[in-house]
Design an enzyme around this catalytic site. Structure first.
Site, PDB file in Angstrom:
ATOM      1  N   THR A  52       0.880  -1.174   0.000  1.00 42.73           N
ATOM      2  CA  THR A  52       0.000   0.000   0.000  1.00 42.73           C
ATOM      3  C   THR A  52       0.910   1.214   0.000  1.00 42.73           C
ATOM      4  O   THR A  52       1.999   1.176   0.563  1.00 42.73           O
ATOM      5  CB  THR A  52      -0.860  -0.019   1.294  1.00 42.73           C
ATOM      6  OG1 THR A  52      -1.795  -1.069   1.197  1.00 42.73           O
ATOM      7  CG2 THR A  52      -1.603   1.302   1.513  1.00 42.73           C
ATOM      8  N   ARG A  59     -14.621  -6.041  -1.635  1.00 39.70           N
ATOM      9  CA  ARG A  59     -14.102  -5.676  -0.302  1.00 39.70           C
ATOM     10  C   ARG A  59     -13.562  -4.233  -0.288  1.00 39.70           C
ATOM     11  O   ARG A  59     -12.788  -3.836  -1.132  1.00 39.70           O
ATOM     12  CB  ARG A  59     -12.992  -6.660   0.075  1.00 39.70           C
ATOM     13  CG  ARG A  59     -12.358  -6.384   1.451  1.00 39.70           C
ATOM     14  CD  ARG A  59     -10.958  -5.848   1.320  1.00 39.70           C
ATOM     15  NE  ARG A  59     -10.328  -5.607   2.610  1.00 39.70           N
ATOM     16  CZ  ARG A  59      -9.166  -4.974   2.747  1.00 39.70           C
ATOM     17  NH1 ARG A  59      -8.542  -4.541   1.683  1.00 39.70           N
ATOM     18  NH2 ARG A  59      -8.655  -4.775   3.925  1.00 39.70           N
ATOM     19  N   THR A  64      -0.828   1.834   6.805  1.00 41.93           N
ATOM     20  CA  THR A  64      -0.675   0.659   5.942  1.00 41.93           C
ATOM     21  C   THR A  64      -0.653  -0.575   6.830  1.00 41.93           C
ATOM     22  O   THR A  64      -0.340  -0.488   8.013  1.00 41.93           O
ATOM     23  CB  THR A  64       0.630   0.759   5.116  1.00 41.93           C
ATOM     24  OG1 THR A  64       0.933  -0.541   4.590  1.00 41.93           O
ATOM     25  CG2 THR A  64       1.825   1.202   5.942  1.00 41.93           C
ATOM     26  N   GLY A  65      -0.993  -1.725   6.237  1.00 36.48           N
ATOM     27  CA  GLY A  65      -0.988  -2.955   7.028  1.00 36.48           C
ATOM     28  C   GLY A  65      -2.340  -3.633   6.966  1.00 36.48           C
ATOM     29  O   GLY A  65      -3.079  -3.462   5.997  1.00 36.48           O
ATOM     30  N   HIS A  66      -2.665  -4.370   8.011  1.00 39.28           N
ATOM     31  CA  HIS A  66      -3.888  -5.176   8.007  1.00 39.28           C
ATOM     32  C   HIS A  66      -5.121  -4.278   8.117  1.00 39.28           C
ATOM     33  O   HIS A  66      -5.534  -3.865   9.205  1.00 39.28           O
ATOM     34  CB  HIS A  66      -3.843  -6.183   9.150  1.00 39.28           C
ATOM     35  CG  HIS A  66      -4.939  -7.188   9.046  1.00 39.28           C
ATOM     36  ND1 HIS A  66      -6.120  -7.077   9.740  1.00 39.28           N
ATOM     37  CD2 HIS A  66      -5.050  -8.297   8.281  1.00 39.28           C
ATOM     38  CE1 HIS A  66      -6.909  -8.094   9.426  1.00 39.28           C
ATOM     39  NE2 HIS A  66      -6.271  -8.846   8.550  1.00 39.28           N
ATOM     40  N   GLY A  67      -5.705  -3.997   6.945  1.00 37.42           N
ATOM     41  CA  GLY A  67      -6.736  -2.965   6.843  1.00 37.42           C
ATOM     42  C   GLY A  67      -7.985  -3.228   7.652  1.00 37.42           C
ATOM     43  O   GLY A  67      -8.598  -2.290   8.185  1.00 37.42           O
TER      44      GLY A  67
HETATM   45  N1  GLY Z   1      -4.318  -1.543   4.350  1.00 36.50           N
HETATM   46  C1  GLY Z   1      -4.628  -1.951   3.063  1.00 36.50           C
HETATM   47  C2  GLY Z   1      -5.626  -3.022   3.002  1.00 36.50           C
HETATM   48  O1  GLY Z   1      -5.928  -3.686   3.961  1.00 36.50           O
HETATM   49  O2  GLY Z   1      -6.152  -3.237   1.962  1.00 36.50           O
END
Ligand code: GLY
Ligand code: GLY
Length: 309
Positions: free
Chosen positions: A170, A197, A220-223
């Protein structure tokens, strides 16, 4: 104070050193390009848009060209942008066949009363605004097709669960100019995501936030976790309560890891021009320019400095 333009190229599990080198090259190029425009146009939004576009056009990053693929093998992208002086904001989610989603997000901010447009509606607006609509598959790269095949194989063998751990690349940027701040973020989401999604990246307060009463953040990371803790807004609130940009960024990234056991990264600029960079993943590429000094890194506690002309 000197203007600052700080970018990231995504937090995640990056174990390939060659890939790490390419990501570093990419963020350095984006920081320099964005800084040049920030200064020459004296505009936060122009600087941010340029920096993010450079990364969207670079297929090493997971945004624009080279975005990761959903389970049907398509590119569906998200982006958002926000200006700290008046809290104006714009975003797009689940948008297809647009070369630079960040430019469309900016147009949503500037030309609509809304903060977020999705899918078909976003595309209709893009057409009306004269954006080029690419053909289906134009943003799909061979490397991402191969990645999805491998991913599906592993999923079938039950060697992984669909939790977004493969998120990588990202992109985002924050900028400081004349005591004001702004932020922008863009992503393809994560590999193997369901069709339709939406990510944190499109959501104001999660992926992107900017307020001249505190600062600007791109995450950024686990959205799906970032959205639950409203990470970008959380960091701004810590700064408002008196924490420095670095302290606020570390506190909130670590809080998310503890609470939800998923990793993230964030870049922050306070309205005082302080810099914050933190990540709970193993790596996150970042770079910023102030004056003729370019700072960059990707590993924990890594901070390089180079002189640029
Ligand atoms: N942070 C980007 C995503 O989860 O798509
Ligand atoms: N696009 C409307 C706003 O900036 O709030």
């Amino acid at each position: 104070m000197e203007p600052i333009l700080l970018v990231h190229g995504g937090a995640g599990f990056i174990n390939d050193d060659r890939k790490a080198t390419e990501l570093l090259l990419g963020v350095k190029e984006a920081a320099k390009a964005g800084y040049k425009v920030l200064k020459s146009k004296n505009s936060l939004l122009d600087g941010l848009e340029e920096a993010v576009r450079v990364m969207e056009d670079n297929e090493i990053f997971n945004a624009g060209l080279g975005s990761v693929l959903n389970l049907d093998g398509e590119v569906e992208m998200d982006a958002s942008i926000m200006l700290g002086s008046n809290l104006n904001a714009g975003g797009v989610t689940v948008v297809k066949n647009i070369k630079n989603p960040i430019s469309l997000a900016r147009r949503v901010m500037e030309k609509t009363p809304h903060f977020l447009l999705a899918g078909e509606g976003a595309l209709k607006f893009a057409k009306r605004e004269g954006f080029e609509i690419l053909s289906d598959g134009a943003l799909v790269t061979e490397a991402r097709k191969l990645m999805l095949e491998n991913y599906k194989k592993k999923l079938a063998e039950k060697k992984l669960t669909n939790t977004g751990e493969a998120e990588l690349g990202t992109v985002g940027a924050v900028a400081f100019l004349n005591g004001q701040v702004a932020a922008a973020t863009s992503t393809g989401g994560y590999e193997g995501k369901m069709v339709g999604r939406c990510s944190d990246t499109s959501i104001i307060g999660s992926g992107t936030y900017a307020d001249d009463e505190s600062g600007a953040v791109s995450t950024t990371g686990h959205g799906d976790s970032i959205a639950k803790v409203c990470l970008a807004h959380d960091i701004c609130k810590e700064m408002e309560a008196g924490k420095s940009a670095q302290e606020a960024t570390e506190i909130c990234v670590n809080k998310m890891l503890k609470r939800l056991e998923n990793t993230a990264g964030a870049i922050t600029l306070s309205v005082k021009g302080e810099i914050g960079i933190a990540f709970s993943s193993n790596r996150m590429s970042w770079a910023y320019q102030i004056g003729n000094m370019l700072h960059f890194g990707i590993n924990k506690n890594e901070h390089n400095v180079e002189i640029v002309n």
